[in-house]
Scaffold this motif. Structure first.
Motif, PDB file in Angstrom:
ATOM      1  N   PRO A 129       3.343 -13.804   2.674  1.00 38.38           N
ATOM      2  CA  PRO A 129       4.978 -13.554   2.965  1.00 38.38           C
ATOM      3  C   PRO A 129       5.228 -12.305   2.530  1.00 38.38           C
ATOM      4  N   THR A 130       4.631 -11.587   1.585  1.00 37.01           N
ATOM      5  CA  THR A 130       5.278 -10.313   1.247  1.00 37.01           C
ATOM      6  C   THR A 130       5.229  -9.367   2.184  1.00 37.01           C
ATOM      7  N   ARG A 131       4.123  -9.482   2.944  1.00 39.34           N
ATOM      8  CA  ARG A 131       3.733  -8.528   4.066  1.00 39.34           C
ATOM      9  C   ARG A 131       4.412  -8.795   5.434  1.00 39.34           C
ATOM     10  N   ARG A 132       4.858 -10.273   5.613  1.00 37.61           N
ATOM     11  CA  ARG A 132       5.548 -10.596   6.585  1.00 37.61           C
ATOM     12  C   ARG A 132       7.137 -10.139   6.455  1.00 37.61           C
ATOM     13  N   GLY A 133       7.614  -9.935   5.135  1.00 38.84           N
ATOM     14  CA  GLY A 133       8.778  -9.225   4.673  1.00 38.84           C
ATOM     15  C   GLY A 133       8.758  -7.940   4.954  1.00 38.84           C
ATOM     16  N   LEU A 134       7.781  -7.628   4.786  1.00 42.30           N
ATOM     17  CA  LEU A 134       7.568  -5.617   4.932  1.00 42.30           C
ATOM     18  C   LEU A 134       7.955  -5.594   6.506  1.00 42.30           C
ATOM     19  N   LEU A 135       7.013  -6.402   7.390  1.00 44.69           N
ATOM     20  CA  LEU A 135       7.041  -6.155   8.682  1.00 44.69           C
ATOM     21  C   LEU A 135       8.643  -6.159   9.079  1.00 44.69           C
ATOM     22  N   LEU A 136       9.509  -7.298   8.886  1.00 40.57           N
ATOM     23  CA  LEU A 136      10.662  -7.685   9.235  1.00 40.57           C
ATOM     24  C   LEU A 136      11.596  -6.428   8.885  1.00 40.57           C
ATOM     25  N   ILE A 195      11.353   1.273   0.804  1.00 43.84           N
ATOM     26  CA  ILE A 195      10.847   0.026   0.963  1.00 43.84           C
ATOM     27  C   ILE A 195      10.525  -0.980  -0.278  1.00 43.84           C
ATOM     28  N   SER A 196      10.253  -0.213  -1.366  1.00 44.08           N
ATOM     29  CA  SER A 196       9.977  -1.001  -2.765  1.00 44.08           C
ATOM     30  C   SER A 196      11.268  -1.647  -3.380  1.00 44.08           C
ATOM     31  N   SER A 197      12.423  -0.903  -2.956  1.00 44.05           N
ATOM     32  CA  SER A 197      13.716  -1.207  -3.483  1.00 44.05           C
ATOM     33  C   SER A 197      14.033  -2.742  -2.880  1.00 44.05           C
ATOM     34  N   HIS A 198      13.443  -2.957  -1.943  1.00 43.32           N
ATOM     35  CA  HIS A 198      13.728  -4.369  -1.333  1.00 43.32           C
ATOM     36  C   HIS A 198      12.716  -5.587  -1.818  1.00 43.32           C
ATOM     37  N   PHE A 199      11.754  -5.132  -2.900  1.00 43.73           N
ATOM     38  CA  PHE A 199      10.968  -6.184  -3.346  1.00 43.73           C
ATOM     39  C   PHE A 199      10.721  -6.172  -4.709  1.00 43.73           C
ATOM     40  N   MET A 250       8.696  -5.930  -7.181  1.00 45.73           N
ATOM     41  CA  MET A 250       7.314  -5.667  -7.419  1.00 45.73           C
ATOM     42  C   MET A 250       7.277  -4.075  -7.463  1.00 45.73           C
ATOM     43  N   THR A 251       6.097  -3.550  -8.111  1.00 49.32           N
ATOM     44  CA  THR A 251       6.111  -2.236  -8.403  1.00 49.32           C
ATOM     45  C   THR A 251       5.803  -1.455  -6.919  1.00 49.32           C
ATOM     46  N   ARG A 252       6.123  -0.204  -6.956  1.00 54.21           N
ATOM     47  CA  ARG A 252       5.730   0.633  -5.816  1.00 54.21           C
ATOM     48  C   ARG A 252       4.342   0.936  -5.137  1.00 54.21           C
ATOM     49  N   THR A 253       3.357   0.651  -6.431  1.00 49.48           N
ATOM     50  CA  THR A 253       1.890   0.480  -6.206  1.00 49.48           C
ATOM     51  C   THR A 253       1.477  -0.711  -5.476  1.00 49.48           C
ATOM     52  N   ALA A 254       2.230  -1.824  -6.020  1.00 49.23           N
ATOM     53  CA  ALA A 254       1.949  -3.310  -5.232  1.00 49.23           C
ATOM     54  C   ALA A 254       2.401  -3.102  -3.715  1.00 49.23           C
ATOM     55  N   VAL A 255       3.528  -2.480  -3.508  1.00 51.16           N
ATOM     56  CA  VAL A 255       3.893  -2.479  -2.092  1.00 51.16           C
ATOM     57  C   VAL A 255       3.110  -1.756  -1.401  1.00 51.16           C
ATOM     58  N   SER A 256       2.714  -0.509  -2.064  1.00 53.85           N
ATOM     59  CA  SER A 256       1.886   0.485  -1.231  1.00 53.85           C
ATOM     60  C   SER A 256       0.756  -0.265  -0.792  1.00 53.85           C
ATOM     61  N   LYS A 257      -0.183  -1.204  -1.767  1.00 52.33           N
ATOM     62  CA  LYS A 257      -1.191  -2.001  -1.212  1.00 52.33           C
ATOM     63  C   LYS A 257      -1.217  -2.811  -0.152  1.00 52.33           C
ATOM     64  N   HIS A 258       0.186  -3.541  -0.219  1.00 51.85           N
ATOM     65  CA  HIS A 258       0.550  -4.365   0.998  1.00 51.85           C
ATOM     66  C   HIS A 258       0.694  -3.429   2.175  1.00 51.85           C
ATOM     67  N   ARG A 309      -0.876  -0.744   3.014  1.00 52.77           N
ATOM     68  CA  ARG A 309      -2.313  -0.475   3.324  1.00 52.77           C
ATOM     69  C   ARG A 309      -2.984  -1.507   4.065  1.00 52.77           C
ATOM     70  N   ILE A 310      -2.885  -2.800   3.608  1.00 57.80           N
ATOM     71  CA  ILE A 310      -3.385  -3.973   4.384  1.00 57.80           C
ATOM     72  C   ILE A 310      -2.851  -4.088   5.888  1.00 57.80           C
ATOM     73  N   LEU A 311      -1.440  -3.679   5.745  1.00 55.37           N
ATOM     74  CA  LEU A 311      -0.783  -3.716   7.239  1.00 55.37           C
ATOM     75  C   LEU A 311      -1.212  -2.648   8.062  1.00 55.37           C
ATOM     76  N   GLU A 312      -1.755  -1.509   7.407  1.00 52.50           N
ATOM     77  CA  GLU A 312      -2.241  -0.276   8.089  1.00 52.50           C
ATOM     78  C   GLU A 312      -3.516  -0.493   8.548  1.00 52.50           C
ATOM     79  N   GLU A 313      -4.479  -1.136   7.879  1.00 53.99           N
ATOM     80  CA  GLU A 313      -5.547  -1.678   8.080  1.00 53.99           C
ATOM     81  C   GLU A 313      -5.766  -2.659   9.421  1.00 53.99           C
ATOM     82  N   ALA A 314      -4.781  -3.384   9.557  1.00 52.52           N
ATOM     83  CA  ALA A 314      -4.561  -4.289  10.913  1.00 52.52           C
ATOM     84  C   ALA A 314      -3.957  -3.764  11.785  1.00 52.52           C
ATOM     85  N   GLY A 315      -3.356  -2.336  11.658  1.00 50.28           N
ATOM     86  CA  GLY A 315      -2.837  -1.707  12.732  1.00 50.28           C
ATOM     87  C   GLY A 315      -1.304  -2.197  12.959  1.00 50.28           C
ATOM     88  N   LEU A 316      -0.771  -2.790  12.143  1.00 55.12           N
ATOM     89  CA  LEU A 316       0.431  -3.226  12.258  1.00 55.12           C
ATOM     90  C   LEU A 316       1.549  -2.431  11.729  1.00 55.12           C
TER      91      LEU A 316
END
Length: 125
Positions: A22-29, A41-45, A47-55, A57-64
């Motif tokens: 759900p966090t990654r879906r929120g990032l996409l929105l 981006i981090s200010s909307h969640f 969690m830490t900026r590091t956690a947002v960066s990890k999410h 990275r996963i979205l980038e690896e998926a090409g999204l």
């Protein structure tokens, strides 16, 4: 012939894995209409900026998500093209949903007040 390298990086995430969270879906929105740096981006969640960066990275690896450097800042934007794979997969199953919805519509709109008859009508579908 080369042997597989166990120390090689893990396989990239696919679209289904990426949007499962759900966090990654929120990032996409959040990135639908604008390119943003990770600090914004981090200010909307919550969690830490590091956690947002990890999410991200996963979205980038998926090409999204695509990233680009602007000075020392990395900005992210949505690339919705990979969602076509998801849309195609869901389209196949849509016919099953449509059939069930049509059966429900007929059941609800039926003039027959006999519940047993309505159940038999729905079973015929």
């Amino acid at each position: 012939m080369s042997k597989p390298n166990p120390a090689a990086s893990p396989p990239k995430h696919d679209v289904f894995q990426a949007i499962a969270d759900p966090t990654r879906r929120g990032l996409l929105l959040l990135l639908v209409d604008q390119e943003m740096p990770v600090t914004a981006i981090s200010s909307h969640f919550p969690m830490t900026r590091t956690a947002v960066s990890k999410h991200l990275r996963i979205l980038e690896e998926a090409g999204l998500v695509k990233e680009r450097k602007v000075g020392r800042e990395t900005r992210y934007r949505l690339d919705a093209d990979p969602l076509r794979e998801l849309k195609s997969w869901l389209a196949f199953y849509e016919r099953f949903w449509e059939n069930k919805i049509e059966s429900l519509r007929r059941y609800v709109e039926s003039d027959d007040t006999d519940p047993q008859q309505q159940g038999e009508d729905a079973a015929k579908s």
